[in-house]
Design a protein around this motif. Structure first.
Motif, short mmCIF file in Angstrom:
data_model
loop_
_atom_site.label_atom_id
_atom_site.label_comp_id
_atom_site.label_asym_id
_atom_site.label_seq_id
_atom_site.Cartn_x
_atom_site.Cartn_y
_atom_site.Cartn_z
N PRO A 32 -15.45 5.79 1.52
CA PRO A 32 -16.77 6.20 1.07
C PRO A 32 -16.69 7.33 0.05
CG PRO A 32 -16.36 6.94 3.30
CD PRO A 32 -15.22 6.04 2.92
N ALA A 33 -17.42 7.15 -1.03
CA ALA A 33 -17.44 8.20 -2.03
C ALA A 33 -18.37 9.31 -1.58
CB ALA A 33 -17.96 7.62 -3.36
N GLU A 34 -17.92 10.52 -1.72
CA GLU A 34 -18.69 11.64 -1.23
C GLU A 34 -19.73 12.03 -2.27
OE1 GLU A 34 -15.07 13.66 1.32
OE2 GLU A 34 -16.22 14.81 -0.13
N ALA A 35 -21.00 12.08 -1.86
CA ALA A 35 -22.04 12.54 -2.75
C ALA A 35 -21.99 14.06 -2.80
CB ALA A 35 -23.41 12.08 -2.24
N LEU A 54 -18.60 11.69 8.25
CA LEU A 54 -18.36 11.34 9.65
C LEU A 54 -17.70 9.97 9.76
CD1 LEU A 54 -21.69 12.73 11.11
CD2 LEU A 54 -19.39 13.50 11.76
N LEU A 55 -18.06 9.04 8.88
CA LEU A 55 -17.41 7.72 8.88
C LEU A 55 -15.92 7.87 8.59
CD1 LEU A 55 -19.81 5.28 6.98
CD2 LEU A 55 -19.41 5.43 9.44
N GLN A 56 -15.58 8.77 7.69
CA GLN A 56 -14.18 8.94 7.33
C GLN A 56 -13.35 9.42 8.51
OE1 GLN A 56 -13.31 11.05 3.68
NE2 GLN A 56 -15.26 10.45 2.80
N THR A 57 -13.97 10.14 9.42
CA THR A 57 -13.24 10.65 10.59
C THR A 57 -13.43 9.76 11.81
OG1 THR A 57 -15.10 12.11 11.17
CG2 THR A 57 -13.38 13.02 9.75
N GLU A 116 -16.20 8.98 13.38
CA GLU A 116 -17.27 9.41 14.29
C GLU A 116 -18.53 8.58 14.00
OE1 GLU A 116 -17.14 13.90 15.11
OE2 GLU A 116 -16.19 13.72 13.13
N TYR A 117 -18.47 7.31 14.40
CA TYR A 117 -19.49 6.34 13.99
C TYR A 117 -20.86 6.63 14.59
CZ TYR A 117 -15.33 3.85 12.46
OH TYR A 117 -14.15 3.51 11.86
N ALA A 118 -20.91 7.03 15.85
CA ALA A 118 -22.21 7.30 16.48
C ALA A 118 -22.92 8.46 15.79
CB ALA A 118 -22.02 7.59 17.97
N LYS A 119 -22.17 9.51 15.48
CA LYS A 119 -22.77 10.65 14.79
C LYS A 119 -23.18 10.27 13.37
CE LYS A 119 -20.32 14.27 17.36
NZ LYS A 119 -19.36 15.41 17.25
N ALA A 120 -22.36 9.46 12.71
CA ALA A 120 -22.70 8.99 11.37
C ALA A 120 -23.99 8.18 11.41
CB ALA A 120 -21.56 8.15 10.81
N LEU A 121 -24.13 7.35 12.43
CA LEU A 121 -25.32 6.52 12.57
C LEU A 121 -26.58 7.38 12.62
CD1 LEU A 121 -26.73 3.82 13.06
CD2 LEU A 121 -26.17 4.05 15.49
N GLU A 122 -26.54 8.48 13.35
CA GLU A 122 -27.71 9.35 13.45
C GLU A 122 -28.07 9.93 12.09
OE1 GLU A 122 -29.64 9.48 16.11
OE2 GLU A 122 -28.22 7.97 16.84
N GLN A 123 -27.08 10.27 11.30
CA GLN A 123 -27.35 10.81 9.96
C GLN A 123 -27.97 9.74 9.06
OE1 GLN A 123 -27.10 13.98 8.92
NE2 GLN A 123 -26.49 14.56 11.00
N PHE A 124 -27.46 8.53 9.13
CA PHE A 124 -28.01 7.46 8.29
C PHE A 124 -29.42 7.09 8.73
CE2 PHE A 124 -23.35 6.20 7.73
CZ PHE A 124 -23.24 6.93 6.55
N ASN A 158 -25.03 1.61 4.51
CA ASN A 158 -24.29 2.50 5.40
C ASN A 158 -24.83 2.44 6.83
OD1 ASN A 158 -22.86 3.21 3.16
ND2 ASN A 158 -23.65 5.29 3.02
N LEU A 159 -26.14 2.32 6.94
CA LEU A 159 -26.76 2.19 8.25
C LEU A 159 -26.26 0.93 8.95
CD1 LEU A 159 -28.91 3.31 10.26
CD2 LEU A 159 -30.59 1.89 9.05
N GLY A 160 -26.21 -0.18 8.21
CA GLY A 160 -25.71 -1.42 8.79
C GLY A 160 -24.27 -1.31 9.22
N PHE A 161 -23.45 -0.67 8.38
CA PHE A 161 -22.04 -0.52 8.72
C PHE A 161 -21.88 0.31 10.00
CE2 PHE A 161 -18.00 1.73 8.51
CZ PHE A 161 -17.13 0.67 8.38
N ALA A 162 -22.61 1.41 10.10
CA ALA A 162 -22.49 2.26 11.29
C ALA A 162 -22.97 1.54 12.54
CB ALA A 162 -23.28 3.56 11.08
N HIS A 163 -24.09 0.81 12.42
CA HIS A 163 -24.58 0.04 13.57
C HIS A 163 -23.51 -0.96 14.02
CE1 HIS A 163 -28.62 1.17 14.61
NE2 HIS A 163 -29.08 1.05 13.39
#
Length: 269
Positions: free
Chosen positions: A43-46, A91-94, A96-104, A120-125
């Motif tokens: 993932p490219a970092e914004a 968070l995806l890079q580390t 931590e998918y559940a935490k990433a999901l909350e951010q998305f 990104n939301l779909g990927f995390a789900h």
């Protein structure tokens, strides 16, 4: 006041640019093999720039913008969505998918027409096992931006997981139409066709995947298995040997070779 106005302008300009987004083509269940998770893309970092201002100056400028230009704090909300996107990507890079999901989720509530947010939301789900929610998010991505090839590929894989082969094939083909050199989409389309026992249709897509990426060992294994089904034993042997030159201990290739030996006694061990 001038500094904050410039900051607001920067946020507006940044919003108009598409995120480079996450390219996470998910690897479908391979035919008769154990698939290793693959994350080729990162993932490219914004980058969300901020300028520190005195509170009274910030409030004054914000008030002017709300009254004279937008009638709301839209730009500030979009900046919040960008921050959540960046946090989720990190968070995806580390892993931590559940935490990433909350951010998305936060970003999606604010920025409802951004295809990268819903991708990104779909990927995390999908990563936390929420298949239905992942499908809905990818469908929203495609609704916003129909030519999003990675979204078609990932959505196809979710339908493949649910054994909805016709729908999976539809999206893999859409992904290939958008990007004819999409190796994963060719491999996944071949897999879906194989699940329908359409081996003759599957083989050209496995071949194409290996031509695009000579080290795509999952596609080589699928090709070897397909050749075995067609009784093209020499071609199957060549495909499995190619894999083992890249990775001598790759389990699906070893299994494929064992199946091949059971059919052709004379094969070298």
């Amino acid at each position: 006041m001038l500094l904050l106005a410039l900051w607001v302008c920067n946020v507006a300009c940044d919003r108009q640019k598409k995120h480079s987004g996450l390219v996470h083509p998910e690897i479908s269940p391979e035919m008769n093999q154990v698939i290793e998770s693959k994350k080729n893309d990162h993932p490219a970092e914004a980058v969300v720039e901020s300028v520190a201002e005195e509170p009274q100056v910030t409030d004054a400028v914000a008030s002017d913008i709300q009254e004279d230009t937008f009638g709301s704090s839209t730009l500030f909300e979009l900046a919040k969505a960008d921050e959540s996107m960046t946090a989720g990507e990190n968070l995806l890079q580390t892993g931590e998918y559940a935490k990433a999901l909350e951010q998305f989720k936060i970003a999606a509530e604010i920025d409802t027409e951004n295809e990268e947010v819903f991708f990104n939301l779909g990927f995390a789900h999908a990563r936390v096992g929420n298949t239905e929610e992942a499908i809905a998010a990818y469908q929203k991505t495609i609704e916003i931006f129909p030519d999003y090839g990675e979204a078609h590929n990932n959505l196809g894989n979710l339908f493949l997981k649910e054994k909805l082969f016709t729908r999976a094939i539809e999206h893999f083909k859409a992904g290939i139409e958008i990007d004819p050199e999409h190796a994963a989409a060719h491999n996944n389309l071949g897999t879906a066709l194989s699940r329908q026992l359409k081996i003759n249709e599957a083989v050209p897509h496995f071949v194409k995947a290996t031509q695009i990426d000579d080290r795509y060992i999952q596609a080589w294994c699928n090709l070897g298995n397909a050749y075995t089904s067609q009784k093209r034993f020499k071609d199957a042997l060549s495909a499995f040997q190619h894999v083992l030159r890249v990775d001598p201990s790759f389990p699906p290739a070893l299994s494929g070779m064992q199946r091949l030996r059971s059919k052709v006694i004379a094969l070298p061990r």
